[in-house]
Structures are given as C-alpha cells and as structure tokens.
Design an enzyme around this catalytic site. Structure first.
Site, mmCIF file in Angstrom:
data_model
loop_
_atom_site.group_PDB
_atom_site.id
_atom_site.type_symbol
_atom_site.label_atom_id
_atom_site.label_comp_id
_atom_site.label_asym_id
_atom_site.label_seq_id
_atom_site.Cartn_x
_atom_site.Cartn_y
_atom_site.Cartn_z
ATOM 1 N N CYS A 65 8.658 6.609 -1.198
ATOM 2 C CA CYS A 65 9.594 6.922 -0.118
ATOM 3 C C CYS A 65 10.926 6.186 -0.238
ATOM 4 C CB CYS A 65 8.950 6.652 1.237
ATOM 5 S SG CYS A 65 8.669 4.907 1.613
ATOM 6 N N CYS B 171 2.092 -0.892 1.853
ATOM 7 C CA CYS B 171 2.695 -0.426 3.109
ATOM 8 C C CYS B 171 1.623 -0.249 4.168
ATOM 9 C CB CYS B 171 3.444 0.884 2.873
ATOM 10 S SG CYS B 171 4.247 1.530 4.356
#
Length: 376
Positions: A213, A105
């Site tokens: 997440c 990410c």
C-alpha cells in the site's frame, strides 16, 4: 444501559470492509466506522497516494458510512505506520531479507493500536474485512473451586480459499481474538460483491487494491533506491562456487527465485538463490538449487494453545506450512532448537521452492492456523 454490542469496523473504502460493516449492522450490532490514514512517501512528487488511504478511498468509506447511517472517524496513524511498518520494511531489506509488511501492519497497527482506539471509543469488538474465520469453542478446566468453562478461539482459513488472508494473521493472540470479528470470512468474494450490490453500497463495483500500500506505483526497486542507496550499488553476480558470472544493477532489483532480468546467459536458466548484502553479491544457480527440505524460523507466535504447550515441552509437531502468501501448504515436522533465540526447525515432507528469509512461515492443521514465525 446499553444492550447492543458495539463493533468498530476498519473501513478502507473497499467492498470487503464495507460489506463487513453492513453485515454486522444487520446482525444487530451498533456499528462505527474507522478510516486510517497511513504514511505517504514524501519523496514521490506525483499525486499517487497510499492505495488504502487515498482521498478516493476516504471518500468511498465515508459514503458507505453515510449510507449505513453510522458514526465515522478518521484517525491519523501515519507516524506509527512509518516507524513500525515502513522502517521495519527498509531495515529488513538492508539486512538482505525480504519482509512482509502486511503482517507487521496487522500486528502493530490494526490489531494493537487500532484495537486500543476501538476500546477507547466504547467498542466491544474490532471488525475488519479480512478473509478469515473465527471459531469459538468451550473448554472445561478445573480450578480450586471446581470446574470452570473457558473459551478457546480458533483462527481458520476463509471459505474462499483464493482470497484467504489467514496467512497474514499469524501474530494474533487469544486475548486479541476475543475482541475481533471477521464478518466476510464465511463468504466468497463473489457473494460479497453480490451483497454489496443488493444493499446498494457505494463501493460495490470498486476494484480491489493490490501490492504494497505504501508503494502505490508498485515499483519496489525505485522505492528501495530512494531510501537505501546501498541496495542500488552495482556488484558481482556469483555462482555457488564463487565464480563471477556478471554484474548486477543493485540488490534491491532482485528477489529469490527470479530468473528474468539477470543480464547473464548460460546453457541452462539461472535463478537468484541469495542476496549477500555483506559482499553486495547476487548468488545464482540452477532451478534445482532453489529447492530445500527445511529451514529455521524465529519470532514465533502460537495461536493454538496445545501447539504452544507441546513445542515448549520439547515435543515435535506434525502439521502443514505455507512459506509465502498463496503458497500451497506443505506437510512438515516442527521442533524447537535449544538456543537462546528459541528458533524452530522445520523439516518438510518434500523439498519446497525458493525459501525466502524475512518472509512469514505459517503453520496449519487442516484449515486452522496454529501459529507462525519469520524465516531465518
């Protein structure tokens, strides 16, 4: 003519990024806030959302921007996030490796796509709430016209060693570091909370997000089962000699080093040593079998120019390495293998426990991040 430097801050709705924005504003930067919407699992019927881009997180980030009186943008990165982070995560698991989605990410979303968006919005810098530090040094070098001065940036671990996130930033480049800011790296978490309270930021008391997440319920086996049917298929549990000891519930339910939940009994505790996807077998052994004195790594990236130069010359490097987040750095020696894949060979000064393929190995010299790679 614009005099102030402009900084875009990735605002997640948490206290760290909120304080990062406030610090930069107080330092005289023109600040803009950017909130990112990531992918949400469409197969989850509950109202649970991606932790770092939920409606609550967006509301909190917007409230902080309003408090600071800064422009605020919401960008939908759900498609690239799915492709570059979630799909990568699933592909690695399908191959029997345990990936680190936060590293990818940072590499593809925050410090590539978001950095480009920040430039498009006229920003000179992109700032995040990562616990890490940057050190800018000047180097003298010669060219045809004489001496010139260039800047070399060092990525350092945070002042708060418990919260330090430099491990997740090993894919950064010198070119990217020129445009990055980590405003809270010189503070402890306790100090960050106090600043948020002092400045009356709406996120001062907001709890930290934890876990992956895009798996908000933190149930990784269930997530893998939804997308990788192969990993929930039952198969044999084998010892190192190939003897069948029992049956596992699906490889997606296990991690290297795991002891509990195996459903088998022996005179001494057994631990997961390997996930053999090709045979759909779970390999187990004793505690001592988890310890290895070396590993191979690929996909390496070097932040520190001298380390890169020495490795490319064929020289060995003595440094410290972390094989997972929160792991204590261990002394090691690195050398480059002569192969097309340009793998690194890492030999530790003492054996380390539960080396996990797919995880990142990050190289340090004291508190400086030299670079990193992926455990092969």
């Amino acid at each position: 003519m614009r005099i102030k430097k402009k900084a875009a801050v990735a605002m997640s709705g948490g206290v760290d990024s909120s304080v990062a924005a406030a610090i930069l504003q107080k330092r005289g930067f023109e600040v803009i806030g950017i909130f990112l919407k990531f992918w949400r699992d469409p197969k989850v019927k509950t109202e649970v959302e991606n932790l770092c881009c939920s409606i609550e997180a967006l509301t909190c980030a917007r409230a902080v921007a309003r408090k600071l009186r800064i422009p605020f943008y919401v960008l939908d990165f759900s498609k690239p996030f799915k492709k570059m982070v979630v799909d990568y995560y699933l592909k690695e698991y399908q191959s029997g490796r345990t990936p680190n989605p936060c590293v990818m990410c940072n590499k593809w979303i925050k410090f590539d796509l978001l950095l480009k968006k920040a430039f498009a919005l006229g920003a000179d810098y992109l700032a995040t709430g990562h616990y890490a530090r940057l050190w800018r040094t000047k180097l003298k070098s010669k060219n045809e016209k004489g001496k010139t001065t260039t800047k070399n940036l060092k990525l350092l671990s945070a002042k708060d060693q418990i919260k330090d996130q430099s491990y997740f930033l090993w894919t950064l480049t010198q070119e990217q570091l020129k445009h990055l800011l980590f405003p809270i790296g010189d503070y402890t978490k306790k100090q960050v909370r106090k600043m948020a309270q002092k400045w009356q930021l709406p996120t001062a008391q907001r709890a930290d997000s934890q876990g992956i997440c895009f798996i908000p319920d933190r149930n990784n086996p269930s997530f893998l089962a939804r997308y990788l049917k192969k990993l929930k298929k039952e198969g044999p549990i084998l010892d190192l000699k190939g003897k069948v000891l029992g049956k596992h519930c699906g490889l997606g339910f296990y991690t290297i080093g795991q002891r509990h939940g195996l459903g088998i009994f022996d005179t001494l505790p057994l631990y997961v040593l390997k996930l053999d996807v090709s045979k759909n077998a779970l390999i187990v052994g004793r505690e001592e079998d988890l310890y290895k004195d070396g590993l191979l790594a690929n996909g390496t990236n070097w932040i520190e120019p001298k380390a890169k130069k020495n490795i490319n010359k064929g020289d060995a490097i003595n440094c410290q390495a972390k094989i997972r987040y929160g792991h204590k750095a261990t002394g090691c020696r690195l050398s480059k293998l002569k192969s097309k894949n340009e793998k690194l060979k890492i030999v530790f000064q003492k054996p380390v426990r539960a080396i996990t393929p797919g995880q990142s190995i990050v190289f340090y010299s004291a508190d400086e991040v030299l670079g990193g790679g992926v455990i092969h």
